[in-house]
Design an enzyme around this catalytic site. Structure first.
Site, PDB file in Angstrom:
ATOM      1  N   ASP A 138       0.258   0.330  -6.056  1.00  0.00           N
ATOM      2  CA  ASP A 138      -0.652   1.303  -5.543  1.00  0.00           C
ATOM      3  C   ASP A 138      -2.010   0.305  -5.240  1.00  0.00           C
ATOM      4  O   ASP A 138      -2.344  -0.647  -5.985  1.00  0.00           O
ATOM      5  CB  ASP A 138      -1.100   2.443  -6.155  1.00  0.00           C
ATOM      6  CG  ASP A 138      -1.724   3.349  -5.327  1.00  0.00           C
ATOM      7  OD1 ASP A 138      -1.919   3.261  -4.253  1.00  0.00           O
ATOM      8  OD2 ASP A 138      -2.646   4.129  -5.928  1.00  0.00           O
ATOM      9  N   HIS A 142      -0.023  -3.749   3.162  1.00  0.00           N
ATOM     10  CA  HIS A 142       1.458  -3.597   2.836  1.00  0.00           C
ATOM     11  C   HIS A 142       2.321  -4.962   2.852  1.00  0.00           C
ATOM     12  O   HIS A 142       3.397  -5.155   1.982  1.00  0.00           O
ATOM     13  CB  HIS A 142       2.002  -2.516   3.648  1.00  0.00           C
ATOM     14  CG  HIS A 142       1.342  -1.172   3.308  1.00  0.00           C
ATOM     15  ND1 HIS A 142       1.178  -0.680   2.353  1.00  0.00           N
ATOM     16  CD2 HIS A 142       0.956  -0.225   4.376  1.00  0.00           C
ATOM     17  CE1 HIS A 142       0.733   0.587   2.134  1.00  0.00           C
ATOM     18  NE2 HIS A 142       0.525   0.811   3.645  1.00  0.00           N
ATOM     19  N   LEU A 191      19.141  -9.580 -13.158  1.00  0.00           N
ATOM     20  CA  LEU A 191      17.992  -8.553 -12.758  1.00  0.00           C
ATOM     21  C   LEU A 191      18.342  -7.354 -12.262  1.00  0.00           C
ATOM     22  O   LEU A 191      19.022  -7.416 -11.073  1.00  0.00           O
ATOM     23  CB  LEU A 191      16.684  -9.154 -12.230  1.00  0.00           C
ATOM     24  CG  LEU A 191      15.582  -8.062 -12.142  1.00  0.00           C
ATOM     25  CD1 LEU A 191      14.837  -7.801 -13.441  1.00  0.00           C
ATOM     26  CD2 LEU A 191      14.320  -8.495 -11.111  1.00  0.00           C
TER      27      LEU A 191
HETATM   28  C1  IPE Z   1       2.247   6.429  -4.893  1.00  0.00           C
HETATM   29  O1  IPE Z   1       0.921   5.868  -4.456  1.00  0.00           O
HETATM   30  C2  IPE Z   1       3.512   6.056  -4.051  1.00  0.00           C
HETATM   31  C3  IPE Z   1       3.664   4.819  -4.235  1.00  0.00           C
HETATM   32  C4  IPE Z   1       2.981   3.832  -4.810  1.00  0.00           C
HETATM   33  C5  IPE Z   1       4.806   4.455  -3.257  1.00  0.00           C
HETATM   34  P1  IPE Z   1       0.330   6.993  -3.581  1.00  0.00           P
HETATM   35  O2  IPE Z   1      -0.984   6.212  -3.089  1.00  0.00           O
HETATM   36  O3  IPE Z   1       1.020   7.452  -2.443  1.00  0.00           O
HETATM   37  O4  IPE Z   1      -0.310   8.040  -4.293  1.00  0.00           O
HETATM   38  P2  IPE Z   1      -1.431   9.174  -4.602  1.00  0.00           P
HETATM   39  O5  IPE Z   1      -1.326   9.768  -3.100  1.00  0.00           O
HETATM   40  O6  IPE Z   1      -2.654   8.313  -4.500  1.00  0.00           O
HETATM   41  O7  IPE Z   1      -1.333   9.956  -5.499  1.00  0.00           O
HETATM   42  C1  IPE Z   2       0.737   1.804  -2.059  1.00  0.00           C
HETATM   43  O1  IPE Z   2      -0.608   1.292  -1.439  1.00  0.00           O
HETATM   44  C2  IPE Z   2       1.825   1.590  -1.354  1.00  0.00           C
HETATM   45  C3  IPE Z   2       2.336   2.843  -0.844  1.00  0.00           C
HETATM   46  C4  IPE Z   2       2.142   4.269  -1.103  1.00  0.00           C
HETATM   47  C5  IPE Z   2       3.250   2.799   0.577  1.00  0.00           C
HETATM   48  P1  IPE Z   2      -1.326   2.601  -0.809  1.00  0.00           P
HETATM   49  O2  IPE Z   2      -0.902   2.352   0.771  1.00  0.00           O
HETATM   50  O3  IPE Z   2      -1.391   3.876  -1.442  1.00  0.00           O
HETATM   51  O4  IPE Z   2      -2.730   1.836  -0.858  1.00  0.00           O
HETATM   52  P2  IPE Z   2      -4.160   2.804  -1.232  1.00  0.00           P
HETATM   53  O5  IPE Z   2      -3.768   3.617  -2.270  1.00  0.00           O
HETATM   54  O6  IPE Z   2      -4.459   3.596   0.007  1.00  0.00           O
HETATM   55  O7  IPE Z   2      -5.205   1.682  -1.381  1.00  0.00           O
HETATM   56 MG    MG Z   3      -2.210   4.868  -2.870  1.00  0.00          MG
END
Ligand code: IPE
Ligand code: IPE
Ligand code: MG
Length: 242
Positions: free
Chosen positions: A20, A37, A131
């Protein structure tokens, strides 16, 4: 292939990561979220490359949740194209590194082309053992349990399954993770301390580690530190201190 090393007292054999913070990493720099990303995908490459040398045999990465469809079309399509490109570009290198790649989640909603790439790399790497890398795409723990429950209900209705035989193992065998052991350790980056629907059944007894680091900044050194702390934790699984 080498079996579990005995160098560390307890190694985290299966590490699951909620990657995240990509969006915030980019926004902080005034860049579009997709740049974050892309940077995140680079991080995956590096961590996957080094994981086996840290004693990790299984790694499960949360890449896209069943809730992530709520994001803008641009972001969703951008993420899907990053996944497709990653699979295409990394296929040979993963095979060369002995990485077996699998996916969990509901594929039916993904583009047919992406589904083909996913099945292709699964088949191409199926014999590899250094892995076991599992990527969760369109994955939600509740959705996974729901799909397993539906499959069981159909088996019962068709007289192929006796409800009296329903055990934890029987349900586990109908989850996407049927061939994958439960995670020992779940790591979440970016400072959020929630699980966001990631492996609720499988991680029932996992240890959790939360770090403030945004995923694109997550380094192999930080992972090593987390693994060291894990090896000093005492897992009791409901019992008492030995
Ligand atoms: C969790 O992250 C999902 C992934 C890392 C793929 P999100 O950013 O979607 O989760 P929330 O919305 O903060 O709970
Ligand atoms: C995690 O990073 C990747 C996905 C959920 C696809 P985020 O896109 O949720 O990044 P933040 O949480 O908005 O910073
Ligand atoms: Mg996120």
């Amino acid at each position: 292939m080498a079996t579990e090393t005995s160098a560390a007292p307890r190694t985290a054999s299966h590490v699951a990561i909620i990657m995240d913070g990509n969006g915030r990493w980019a926004t902080k720099r005034g860049w579009p979220r997709l740049v974050g990303h892309r940077k995140g995908a680079e991080r995956v490459k590096e961590i996957v490359h080094l994981a086996p040398d840290m004693g990790i045999r299984w790694m499960t990465l949360y890449a896209f949740s069943t809730e992530n469809w709520k994001r803008s079309t641009e972001e969703v399509l951008g993420l899907m194209s990053i996944f497709a490109r990653y699979i295409q570009r990394e296929a040979d290198s993963m095979a060369a590194q002995g990485v077996r790649m699998r996916f969990i989640g509901d594929r039916s909603r993904l583009a047919p082309r992406l589904q083909r790439l996913m099945s292709g790399i699964e088949a191409k790497t199926a014999h590899l053992t250094r892995l076991n890398l599992t990527v969760a795409i369109n994955y939600g723990g509740r959705d996974e349990i729901l799909r397993a429950a539906r499959a069981l209900a159909i088996e019962v209705a068709e007289g192929r399954f006796d409800p009296a035989a329903l055990t934890e193992a029987a349900l586990s065998q109908r989850l996407d993770t049927q061939d994958i052991p439960d995670p020992d350790l779940v790591i979440r980056t970016s400072g959020e301390t929630r699980t966001s629907n990631f492996l609720p059944w499988q991680a029932a007894y996992a240890e959790y580690e939360f770090t403030e680091t945004l995923w694109p900044d997550f380094s192999p050194a930080e992972l090593e530190g987390i693994l060291r702390r894990f090896s000093n934790r005492e897992r009791r699984f409901g019992g008492v201190k030995a």
